[in-house]
Design an enzyme around this catalytic site. Sequence first.
Site, PDB file in Angstrom:
ATOM      1  CG  ASP A  85      -2.034   1.002   1.145  1.00 48.61           C
ATOM      2  OD1 ASP A  85      -2.404   1.392   0.015  1.00 48.61           O
ATOM      3  OD2 ASP A  85      -2.550   1.417   2.211  1.00 48.61           O
ATOM      4  N   GLY A  86       0.292   2.323  -0.581  1.00 47.53           N
ATOM      5  CA  GLY A  86       0.954   3.634  -0.530  1.00 47.53           C
ATOM      6  C   GLY A  86       1.478   4.126  -1.871  1.00 47.53           C
ATOM      7  N   GLY A 135      -0.156   5.432  -4.386  1.00 42.79           N
ATOM      8  CA  GLY A 135      -0.794   6.695  -4.770  1.00 42.79           C
ATOM      9  C   GLY A 135      -0.156   7.867  -4.039  1.00 42.79           C
ATOM     10  NE  ARG A 180      -4.572   6.839  -6.960  1.00 40.29           N
ATOM     11  CZ  ARG A 180      -4.429   6.595  -5.651  1.00 40.29           C
ATOM     12  NH1 ARG A 180      -4.171   7.570  -4.818  1.00 40.29           N
ATOM     13  NH2 ARG A 180      -4.577   5.375  -5.194  1.00 40.29           N
ATOM     14  CG  HIS A 188      -0.742   2.143  -9.196  1.00 37.25           C
ATOM     15  ND1 HIS A 188      -0.888   1.796  -7.872  1.00 37.25           N
ATOM     16  CD2 HIS A 188      -1.830   2.900  -9.508  1.00 37.25           C
ATOM     17  CE1 HIS A 188      -2.018   2.326  -7.408  1.00 37.25           C
ATOM     18  NE2 HIS A 188      -2.604   2.998  -8.376  1.00 37.25           N
ATOM     19  CB  SER A 241      -8.690  -5.487  -2.548  1.00 38.88           C
ATOM     20  OG  SER A 241      -9.373  -4.271  -2.772  1.00 38.88           O
ATOM     21  NE  ARG A 246      -7.850   1.885  -5.227  1.00 40.55           N
ATOM     22  CZ  ARG A 246      -6.652   2.006  -4.707  1.00 40.55           C
ATOM     23  NH1 ARG A 246      -5.638   2.393  -5.467  1.00 40.55           N
ATOM     24  NH2 ARG A 246      -6.431   1.768  -3.441  1.00 40.55           N
ATOM     25  CG  LEU A 277       9.404 -16.599  -2.635  1.00 46.14           C
ATOM     26  CD1 LEU A 277       9.339 -16.462  -1.121  1.00 46.14           C
ATOM     27  CD2 LEU A 277       9.628 -15.237  -3.268  1.00 46.14           C
ATOM     28  NE  ARG A 334      -2.603  -1.271   4.788  1.00 50.28           N
ATOM     29  CZ  ARG A 334      -3.848  -1.329   4.400  1.00 50.28           C
ATOM     30  NH1 ARG A 334      -4.654  -2.195   4.952  1.00 50.28           N
ATOM     31  NH2 ARG A 334      -4.317  -0.534   3.453  1.00 50.28           N
ATOM     32  CB  ILE A 377      -6.981  -6.885   8.116  1.00 51.68           C
ATOM     33  CG1 ILE A 377      -6.545  -8.229   7.551  1.00 51.68           C
ATOM     34  CG2 ILE A 377      -8.488  -6.873   8.216  1.00 51.68           C
ATOM     35  CD1 ILE A 377      -5.287  -8.739   8.134  1.00 51.68           C
ATOM     36  CB  SER A 378      -7.562  -3.543   3.490  1.00 51.91           C
ATOM     37  OG  SER A 378      -7.325  -2.292   4.096  1.00 51.91           O
TER      38      SER A 378
HETATM   39  C1  IPE Z   1      -5.291  -2.664   0.174  1.00 48.39           C
HETATM   40  O1  IPE Z   1      -5.025  -1.326  -0.035  1.00 48.39           O
HETATM   41  C2  IPE Z   1      -5.335  -3.390  -1.136  1.00 48.39           C
HETATM   42  C3  IPE Z   1      -4.057  -3.511  -1.839  1.00 48.39           C
HETATM   43  C4  IPE Z   1      -2.913  -3.064  -1.421  1.00 48.39           C
HETATM   44  C5  IPE Z   1      -4.112  -4.223  -3.082  1.00 48.39           C
HETATM   45  P1  IPE Z   1      -6.183  -0.247  -0.172  1.00 48.39           P
HETATM   46  O2  IPE Z   1      -5.532   1.042  -0.404  1.00 48.39           O
HETATM   47  O3  IPE Z   1      -7.177  -0.701  -1.175  1.00 48.39           O
HETATM   48  O4  IPE Z   1      -6.857  -0.339   1.264  1.00 48.39           O
HETATM   49  P2  IPE Z   1      -7.747   0.725   2.050  1.00 48.39           P
HETATM   50  O5  IPE Z   1      -8.786   1.227   1.095  1.00 48.39           O
HETATM   51  O6  IPE Z   1      -6.833   1.816   2.482  1.00 48.39           O
HETATM   52  O7  IPE Z   1      -8.294  -0.030   3.213  1.00 48.39           O
HETATM   53  C1  IPE Z   2      -1.688   0.244  -3.323  1.00 51.90           C
HETATM   54  O1  IPE Z   2      -1.487   1.611  -3.358  1.00 51.90           O
HETATM   55  C2  IPE Z   2      -2.064  -0.332  -4.662  1.00 51.90           C
HETATM   56  C3  IPE Z   2      -3.437  -0.814  -4.717  1.00 51.90           C
HETATM   57  C4  IPE Z   2      -4.321  -0.736  -3.774  1.00 51.90           C
HETATM   58  C5  IPE Z   2      -3.851  -1.449  -5.948  1.00 51.90           C
HETATM   59  P1  IPE Z   2      -2.695   2.639  -3.290  1.00 51.90           P
HETATM   60  O2  IPE Z   2      -3.133   2.951  -4.671  1.00 51.90           O
HETATM   61  O3  IPE Z   2      -3.765   2.182  -2.387  1.00 51.90           O
HETATM   62  O4  IPE Z   2      -1.940   3.901  -2.685  1.00 51.90           O
HETATM   63  P2  IPE Z   2      -2.516   4.940  -1.638  1.00 51.90           P
HETATM   64  O5  IPE Z   2      -2.995   4.158  -0.455  1.00 51.90           O
HETATM   65  O6  IPE Z   2      -3.630   5.651  -2.317  1.00 51.90           O
HETATM   66  O7  IPE Z   2      -1.369   5.813  -1.322  1.00 51.90           O
HETATM   67 MG    MG Z   3      -4.127   2.446  -0.404  1.00 55.40          MG
END
Ligand code: IPE
Ligand code: IPE
Ligand code: MG
Length: 254
Positions: free
Chosen positions: A34-35, A37, A47, A51, A79, A85, A145, A202, A209-210
């Site tokens: 995550d993160g 974006g 964004r 990715h 997910s 999105r 792995l 995470r 846990i999303s």
């Molecule tokens: C969890 O991240 C899903 C993935 C990393 C693929 P999200 O960015 O979708 O989760 P939330 O919306 O912050 O819970």
């Molecule tokens: C994780 O990064 C990638 C996916 C969920 C597919 P995000 O796109 O959720 O990035 P943030 O949380 O918005 O920073």
């Molecule tokens: Mg996210």
Amino acid sequence: MSFLSRFFKKNNIDNENFDIDYNNLPVHIAIIMDGNGRWAKERRLPRTVGHKEGSNNLDRIAHFCGEIGIKYLTVYAFSTENWKRPKSEVDTLMDLLLDYLKNAESHMRGRSVRIRTIGDSSALSKEIQEQIVRVTKLTENNSGLTLNIAINYGGRDEIVHAVKELARDVAEGKIKCDNIDETMITNRLYTGDMPDPDLLIRPGGEKRISNFLIWQSAYTEFWYTDVLWPDFQKEHILEAIKEYQKRNRRFGGV
Ligand code: IPE
Ligand code: IPE
Ligand code: MG
């Protein structure tokens, strides 16, 4: 000099700071990537660039986990909720996943990584589905792995699938309702024959846990960091493992 000492030296990692016990590694690590974006936003980039960076990072981290002897790495890539999105972002994520799987096919030749995916692939494009089958088949006998990529994965969705299968088996008289137990559910999850994750990491600062591996993580140790996924490095894996090794896993006992 051991392989690991050489590895640390080559990568300028201060061995002293990461005196982890290589006889007590987590067998299965799960990562919520995550993160991406926010990483891009900090740099005033779209964004999608985040990715792309995130996808590059997966390769580095997976390779490292294999090198230090981790057996299973399960990563959350998309997910069941991520369809919410904007279409353009979903399209980019799907393109990147397809690219990743295609590159994996060439990258993984001569490497010992076994690639699998978990999640409901029926909603993915035909091209992605075919590529999943190809890369899974190509790497199925690799003994290093196991890299398990969660695409269109949701923990609740996975449990619904398992329950439907069980209901079908009961209806067909293959099993008795009263005989349903935890193992029967576990075996019908996408993770099937894999052990539960020992450590869930995470990045990105959120502490939730999303919908990731909700059944399997009943006794998983969690480790969070504010570092965003594209910035997440080998050192963070080692830090998480070090912390994991200090935890007292009681599994409900004393
Ligand atoms: C969890 O991240 C899903 C993935 C990393 C693929 P999200 O960015 O979708 O989760 P939330 O919306 O912050 O819970
Ligand atoms: C994780 O990064 C990638 C996916 C969920 C597919 P995000 O796109 O959720 O990035 P943030 O949380 O918005 O920073
Ligand atoms: Mg996210």
